[in-house]
Motif scaffolding. Structure first.
Motif, PDB file in Angstrom:
ATOM      1  N   SER A 101      31.274  47.366  40.714  1.00  0.00           N
ATOM      2  CA  SER A 101      31.415  45.969  40.302  1.00  0.00           C
ATOM      3  C   SER A 101      31.963  45.068  41.408  1.00  0.00           C
ATOM      4  CB  SER A 101      32.341  45.874  39.087  1.00  0.00           C
ATOM      5  OG  SER A 101      33.705  46.045  39.463  1.00  0.00           O
ATOM      6  N   LEU A 102      32.376  45.652  42.536  1.00  0.00           N
ATOM      7  CA  LEU A 102      32.938  44.847  43.617  1.00  0.00           C
ATOM      8  C   LEU A 102      31.881  43.892  44.165  1.00  0.00           C
ATOM      9  CD1 LEU A 102      34.887  47.661  45.506  1.00  0.00           C
ATOM     10  CD2 LEU A 102      35.857  45.888  44.026  1.00  0.00           C
ATOM     11  N   PRO A 103      32.293  42.752  44.710  1.00  0.00           N
ATOM     12  CA  PRO A 103      31.313  41.772  45.207  1.00  0.00           C
ATOM     13  C   PRO A 103      30.552  42.277  46.421  1.00  0.00           C
ATOM     14  CG  PRO A 103      33.543  41.096  45.764  1.00  0.00           C
ATOM     15  CD  PRO A 103      33.678  42.258  44.829  1.00  0.00           C
ATOM     16  N   ILE A 104      29.542  41.538  46.815  1.00  0.00           N
ATOM     17  CA  ILE A 104      28.660  41.908  47.924  1.00  0.00           C
ATOM     18  C   ILE A 104      29.454  42.008  49.230  1.00  0.00           C
ATOM     19  CG2 ILE A 104      26.645  41.204  49.275  1.00  0.00           C
ATOM     20  CD1 ILE A 104      25.726  39.644  46.771  1.00  0.00           C
ATOM     21  N   GLY A 105      29.237  43.108  49.955  1.00  0.00           N
ATOM     22  CA  GLY A 105      29.928  43.316  51.224  1.00  0.00           C
ATOM     23  C   GLY A 105      29.352  42.459  52.341  1.00  0.00           C
ATOM     24  N   ALA A 106      30.199  42.132  53.315  1.00  0.00           N
ATOM     25  CA  ALA A 106      29.781  41.268  54.424  1.00  0.00           C
ATOM     26  C   ALA A 106      28.743  41.937  55.314  1.00  0.00           C
ATOM     27  CB  ALA A 106      31.000  40.865  55.254  1.00  0.00           C
ATOM     28  N   ASN A 107      28.622  43.274  55.248  1.00  0.00           N
ATOM     29  CA  ASN A 107      27.615  43.975  56.060  1.00  0.00           C
ATOM     30  C   ASN A 107      26.207  43.467  55.760  1.00  0.00           C
ATOM     31  OD1 ASN A 107      30.016  45.690  55.450  1.00  0.00           O
ATOM     32  ND2 ASN A 107      29.116  46.982  57.031  1.00  0.00           N
ATOM     33  N   VAL A 108      25.976  43.060  54.516  1.00  0.00           N
ATOM     34  CA  VAL A 108      24.653  42.553  54.134  1.00  0.00           C
ATOM     35  C   VAL A 108      24.352  41.279  54.912  1.00  0.00           C
ATOM     36  CG1 VAL A 108      23.182  41.848  52.220  1.00  0.00           C
ATOM     37  CG2 VAL A 108      24.989  43.545  51.842  1.00  0.00           C
ATOM     38  N   PHE A 109      25.357  40.448  55.065  1.00  0.00           N
ATOM     39  CA  PHE A 109      25.209  39.225  55.839  1.00  0.00           C
ATOM     40  C   PHE A 109      24.818  39.553  57.281  1.00  0.00           C
ATOM     41  CE2 PHE A 109      27.411  36.502  58.942  1.00  0.00           C
ATOM     42  CZ  PHE A 109      26.749  35.303  58.723  1.00  0.00           C
ATOM     43  N   LEU A 127      25.019  38.389  39.815  1.00  0.00           N
ATOM     44  CA  LEU A 127      25.142  39.022  38.495  1.00  0.00           C
ATOM     45  C   LEU A 127      24.565  40.437  38.513  1.00  0.00           C
ATOM     46  CD1 LEU A 127      24.287  36.022  36.144  1.00  0.00           C
ATOM     47  CD2 LEU A 127      26.533  37.053  36.559  1.00  0.00           C
ATOM     48  N   LEU A 128      23.482  40.629  39.268  1.00  0.00           N
ATOM     49  CA  LEU A 128      22.933  41.979  39.441  1.00  0.00           C
ATOM     50  C   LEU A 128      23.988  42.894  40.059  1.00  0.00           C
ATOM     51  CD1 LEU A 128      19.276  41.675  40.802  1.00  0.00           C
ATOM     52  CD2 LEU A 128      20.010  42.923  38.766  1.00  0.00           C
ATOM     53  N   LYS A 129      24.635  42.399  41.116  1.00  0.00           N
ATOM     54  CA  LYS A 129      25.617  43.219  41.837  1.00  0.00           C
ATOM     55  C   LYS A 129      26.884  43.430  41.029  1.00  0.00           C
ATOM     56  CE  LYS A 129      27.763  45.473  44.839  1.00  0.00           C
ATOM     57  NZ  LYS A 129      28.621  45.843  43.722  1.00  0.00           N
ATOM     58  N   ASN A 130      27.421  42.366  40.452  1.00  0.00           N
ATOM     59  CA  ASN A 130      28.739  42.427  39.809  1.00  0.00           C
ATOM     60  C   ASN A 130      28.727  43.029  38.411  1.00  0.00           C
ATOM     61  OD1 ASN A 130      29.178  40.901  42.122  1.00  0.00           O
ATOM     62  ND2 ASN A 130      30.596  39.491  41.128  1.00  0.00           N
ATOM     63  N   THR A 134      31.717  36.816  45.460  1.00  0.00           N
ATOM     64  CA  THR A 134      33.164  36.953  45.643  1.00  0.00           C
ATOM     65  C   THR A 134      33.928  36.063  44.674  1.00  0.00           C
ATOM     66  OG1 THR A 134      32.845  37.470  47.983  1.00  0.00           O
ATOM     67  CG2 THR A 134      35.045  36.803  47.316  1.00  0.00           C
ATOM     68  N   GLY A 135      33.449  34.830  44.492  1.00  0.00           N
ATOM     69  CA  GLY A 135      34.098  33.928  43.536  1.00  0.00           C
ATOM     70  C   GLY A 135      33.988  34.424  42.108  1.00  0.00           C
ATOM     71  N   LEU A 136      32.799  34.882  41.716  1.00  0.00           N
ATOM     72  CA  LEU A 136      32.602  35.402  40.368  1.00  0.00           C
ATOM     73  C   LEU A 136      33.428  36.658  40.102  1.00  0.00           C
ATOM     74  CD1 LEU A 136      28.739  35.094  39.749  1.00  0.00           C
ATOM     75  CD2 LEU A 136      30.559  33.798  38.624  1.00  0.00           C
ATOM     76  N   ALA A 137      33.686  37.421  41.162  1.00  0.00           N
ATOM     77  CA  ALA A 137      34.374  38.699  41.000  1.00  0.00           C
ATOM     78  C   ALA A 137      35.763  38.553  40.397  1.00  0.00           C
ATOM     79  CB  ALA A 137      34.474  39.413  42.351  1.00  0.00           C
ATOM     80  N   ILE A 138      36.374  37.395  40.576  1.00  0.00           N
ATOM     81  CA  ILE A 138      37.698  37.173  39.961  1.00  0.00           C
ATOM     82  C   ILE A 138      37.615  37.372  38.452  1.00  0.00           C
ATOM     83  CG2 ILE A 138      39.514  35.458  39.560  1.00  0.00           C
ATOM     84  CD1 ILE A 138      38.797  34.247  42.277  1.00  0.00           C
ATOM     85  N   VAL A 139      36.483  36.974  37.872  1.00  0.00           N
ATOM     86  CA  VAL A 139      36.273  37.141  36.428  1.00  0.00           C
ATOM     87  C   VAL A 139      35.581  38.459  36.123  1.00  0.00           C
ATOM     88  CG1 VAL A 139      35.134  36.200  34.382  1.00  0.00           C
ATOM     89  CG2 VAL A 139      36.176  34.653  36.057  1.00  0.00           C
ATOM     90  N   THR A 140      34.475  38.738  36.830  1.00  0.00           N
ATOM     91  CA  THR A 140      33.651  39.905  36.475  1.00  0.00           C
ATOM     92  C   THR A 140      34.369  41.230  36.718  1.00  0.00           C
ATOM     93  OG1 THR A 140      32.581  39.848  38.653  1.00  0.00           O
ATOM     94  CG2 THR A 140      31.486  38.685  36.855  1.00  0.00           C
ATOM     95  N   VAL A 141      35.116  41.343  37.822  1.00  0.00           N
ATOM     96  CA  VAL A 141      35.846  42.592  38.086  1.00  0.00           C
ATOM     97  C   VAL A 141      36.925  42.814  37.033  1.00  0.00           C
ATOM     98  CG1 VAL A 141      37.362  43.807  39.710  1.00  0.00           C
ATOM     99  CG2 VAL A 141      35.352  42.622  40.565  1.00  0.00           C
TER     100      VAL A 141
END
Length: 317
Positions: free
Chosen positions: A271-279, A239-242, A300-307
């Motif tokens: 608003s884009l979801p967290i990038g894989a680079n963080v992983f 939620l912080l990221k999106n 990534t799942g939330l982004a369908i709604v939040t974006v």
């Protein structure tokens, strides 16, 4: 608008699912994850970063929208770092709250929704995105490692005792698989030279493999993680990221006099979801691995709604 968001996010979700299924089916052992993560971090990521930065000409960039974007991003990063006392875990979580998936999701999403005009602003952000955030995170992580080593040793807490580990941390932060190829690529771009095709093609193939491989590794790690235990933390970080980051970027952009399409692109990118680079960073430093893995999936799942919500609101800015 919903179909554009869904078509951009589905490939990301599918790649994570492939890694998850491959691990659960026994096609890939959990023990091999660390070796594959090292391959991505030490080979694929530098190839992508060097090639991307090798065509960036600083004098052609419009820095006003970029300044607004990174003012919000760095501001949130530093607040999270200070809040959690600048530890390694704090740095990785701060990166998760600020690092957007600008390539795998951002490029197709912005291209479909806003066309070529929107892509110009996005590519300006992308050209500096890794350089600023990953370098900042690397230096912060290396400083945290140096502090931890200093506290663990019996050396007296003097300025002289601190100087050496801090200088070593700064050196490690520059001569590192992430900042170094960015800086070398940027310097190469300023020469006006072009990478020979015989070298550019392998770099392109390696760079193209970075995103899919990172997302597959997220799925593999997710198969071995207990996401239920991390769900609350992952939801908060997502939620912080999106939502929080794009709201902050919007406020700063408006305060700087931005409006129209440039402001919209900044907000949607944030608003884009967290990038894989963080992983990859969490794997590299072995910090908050389960939380980051869960957060990438949840974000990534939330982004369908939040974006979709952010894109709708941004249209009225």
């Amino acid at each position: 608008m919903q179909s554009i968001v869904l078509s951009s996010l589905l490939p990301v979700i599918i790649l994570i699912a492939i890694g998850f299924i491959a691990c659960r089916a026994g096609w890939m052992r959990a023990e091999s994850t660390k070796d594959l993560a090292s391959l991505v971090f030490m080979v694929l990521t530098p190839a992508l970063l060097f090639r991307t930065m090798s065509t960036v000409h600083v004098e052609r960039l419009d820095f006003k929208p970029v300044a607004a974007y990174f003012a919000g991003v760095i501001g949130l990063f530093l607040v999270m770092l200070a809040w959690r006392r600048a530890t390694q875990r704090a740095t990785v979580l701060a990166l998760a709250a600020t690092f957007s998936n600008t390539v795998a999701i951002g490029v197709p999403l912005i291209g479909l929704a806003y066309g070529e005009a929107g892509m110009v602003t996005l590519f300006t952000i992308i050209s500096l995105h890794a350089l600023i955030l990953l370098t900042l995170a690397t230096i912060a992580l290396e400083l945290a490692v140096a502090r931890q080593a200093a506290h663990a040793s019996s050396a007296p807490n003097t300025r002289a005792a601190w100087r050496r580990p801090v200088l070593e941390a700064l050196r490690n932060g520059i001569f590192h698989p992430v900042p170094l190829p960015i800086l070398l690529g940027l310097l190469f771009a300023q020469t006006g030279l072009v990478i020979p095709t015989v070298l550019d093609r392998p770099l392109q193939l390696l760079g193209n493999a970075m995103g899919p491989m990172s997302l597959v590794l997220v799925g593999v790690t997710l198969a071995n993680a207990r996401i239920g235990r991390q769900l609350r933390g992952a939801m908060g970080l997502s939620l912080l990221k999106n939502l929080v980051l794009p709201a902050l970027v919007a406020l700063i952009g408006i305060a700087m006099g931005l409006h129209g399409l440039p402001l919209t692109i900044l907000v949607v990118t944030a608003s884009l979801p967290i990038g894989a680079n963080v992983f990859m960073f969490s794997q590299r430093y072995q910090v908050a691995q389960e939380l980051v893995t869960a957060s990438v999936a949840v974000s990534t799942g939330l982004a369908i709604v939040t974006v979709s919500v952010v894109m709708t609101l941004a249209a009225h800015l």
